[in-house]
Design a protein around this motif. Structure first.
Motif, mmCIF file in Angstrom:
data_model
loop_
_atom_site.group_PDB
_atom_site.id
_atom_site.type_symbol
_atom_site.label_atom_id
_atom_site.label_comp_id
_atom_site.label_asym_id
_atom_site.label_seq_id
_atom_site.Cartn_x
_atom_site.Cartn_y
_atom_site.Cartn_z
ATOM 1 N N GLU A 106 -15.233 -22.636 24.558
ATOM 2 C CA GLU A 106 -15.178 -21.692 23.446
ATOM 3 C C GLU A 106 -15.844 -22.258 22.190
ATOM 4 O O GLU A 106 -16.639 -21.583 21.530
ATOM 5 C CB GLU A 106 -13.723 -21.323 23.152
ATOM 6 C CG GLU A 106 -13.561 -20.196 22.161
ATOM 7 C CD GLU A 106 -12.114 -19.763 22.046
ATOM 8 O OE1 GLU A 106 -11.297 -20.582 21.582
ATOM 9 O OE2 GLU A 106 -11.795 -18.627 22.423
ATOM 10 N N LEU A 107 -15.518 -23.514 21.856
ATOM 11 C CA LEU A 107 -16.109 -24.116 20.656
ATOM 12 C C LEU A 107 -17.570 -24.484 20.875
ATOM 13 O O LEU A 107 -18.406 -24.297 19.988
ATOM 14 C CB LEU A 107 -15.324 -25.363 20.250
ATOM 15 C CG LEU A 107 -13.967 -25.153 19.590
ATOM 16 C CD1 LEU A 107 -13.478 -26.453 18.995
ATOM 17 C CD2 LEU A 107 -14.009 -24.078 18.527
ATOM 18 N N GLY A 108 -17.875 -25.002 22.056
ATOM 19 C CA GLY A 108 -19.251 -25.405 22.334
ATOM 20 C C GLY A 108 -20.215 -24.243 22.276
ATOM 21 O O GLY A 108 -21.340 -24.374 21.777
ATOM 22 N N ASP A 109 -19.789 -23.090 22.787
ATOM 23 C CA ASP A 109 -20.661 -21.916 22.795
ATOM 24 C C ASP A 109 -21.023 -21.482 21.380
ATOM 25 O O ASP A 109 -22.152 -21.057 21.120
ATOM 26 C CB ASP A 109 -19.983 -20.753 23.530
ATOM 27 C CG ASP A 109 -19.991 -20.940 25.036
ATOM 28 O OD1 ASP A 109 -20.711 -21.839 25.510
ATOM 29 O OD2 ASP A 109 -19.271 -20.207 25.733
ATOM 30 N N LYS A 110 -20.076 -21.565 20.459
ATOM 31 C CA LYS A 110 -20.335 -21.075 19.109
ATOM 32 C C LYS A 110 -20.920 -22.133 18.181
ATOM 33 O O LYS A 110 -21.821 -21.851 17.395
ATOM 34 C CB LYS A 110 -19.057 -20.519 18.485
ATOM 35 C CG LYS A 110 -19.297 -20.049 17.051
ATOM 36 C CD LYS A 110 -18.260 -19.100 16.542
ATOM 37 C CE LYS A 110 -18.659 -18.583 15.162
ATOM 38 N NZ LYS A 110 -17.719 -17.603 14.631
ATOM 39 N N TYR A 111 -20.403 -23.362 18.272
ATOM 40 C CA TYR A 111 -20.769 -24.371 17.280
ATOM 41 C C TYR A 111 -21.726 -25.442 17.784
ATOM 42 O O TYR A 111 -22.225 -26.245 16.995
ATOM 43 C CB TYR A 111 -19.500 -25.030 16.731
ATOM 44 C CG TYR A 111 -18.593 -24.065 16.027
ATOM 45 C CD1 TYR A 111 -18.895 -23.590 14.756
ATOM 46 C CD2 TYR A 111 -17.423 -23.617 16.632
ATOM 47 C CE1 TYR A 111 -18.066 -22.693 14.110
ATOM 48 C CE2 TYR A 111 -16.584 -22.718 15.992
ATOM 49 C CZ TYR A 111 -16.907 -22.264 14.739
ATOM 50 O OH TYR A 111 -16.079 -21.369 14.097
#
Length: 200
Positions: A176-181
């Motif tokens: 979730e975090l990797g995809d956005k940030y």
């Protein structure tokens, strides 16, 4: 024992331990107030910390945990306890970083979801280590949950499902975090991996 040393209530007495807990809780608000951040940032931070600490936060979760020592909770009841007891602390820690950075609420919600997953992982890992580790490694007694007849994630779901849940929640948090940030999330993603690796 905690971190290989006598716990505060053992070394200094229960009254002093309770006062120390009260002091540290209040000091957190003092740190926010004296941070020099803009008033609107301080206001958001104080509100978040108060909400996570009180009647619908960590104190509530601890009360649920005490009740569970005298009864066998349902799956929903156990997850509710973990969400408030440990989850609230980790969620607000993440939220305070977002608030301090001046990010928008949508970013706060996403990172709080990451923290929700990690909070649950933290507790499941703790339950697993209470069964599989040693007092020397952890720096605290093991098997205390079983001695108290306390329902944990491990006693309710078993070792295999508990380990799988750790893996699933960790993967979700990282993705979730990797995809956005992207690379900006590397630190939080590595933290999630290291937390999960404690039971490997």
């Amino acid at each position: 024992m905690r971190r290989g040393k006598p716990a505060t209530h053992i070394q200094f007495g229960e009254a002093t331990a309770l006062l120390a807990g009260d002091l540290l809780a209040i000091e957190a608000f003092n740190v926010i107030a004296g941070s020099g951040a803009p008033p609107e940032v301080c206001g958001r931070a104080v509100t978040a910390l108060a909400s996570a600490s009180g009647a619908r936060g960590m104190i509530y979760g601890q009360e649920l945990d005490l009740r569970n020592e005298k009864r066998t909770p349902t799956e929903a009841g156990l997850l509710e306890t973990l969400s408030y007891k440990t989850g609230a602390l980790i969620r607000v820690s993440a939220a305070l970083g977002v608030i301090g950075a001046g990010l928008e609420m949508e970013d706060e919600a996403e990172i709080e979801h990451y923290a929700q997953n990690i909070g649950l992982v933290f507790q499941i890992v703790d339950d697993l280590l209470d069964v599989t580790s040693t007092a020397e490694t952890l720096g605290k007694p093991i098997g205390s949950d079983a001695e108290q007849g306390k329902t944990t994630f491990v006693t309710m779901f078993g070792m295999t499902r508990s380990r799988q849940q750790v893996a699933d929640l960790t993967a979700e948090a990282i993705e979730e975090l990797g995809d956005k940030y992207g690379e900006r999330a590397d630190f939080l993603c590595e933290y999630a991996r290291r937390l999960a690796d404690r039971v490997n």
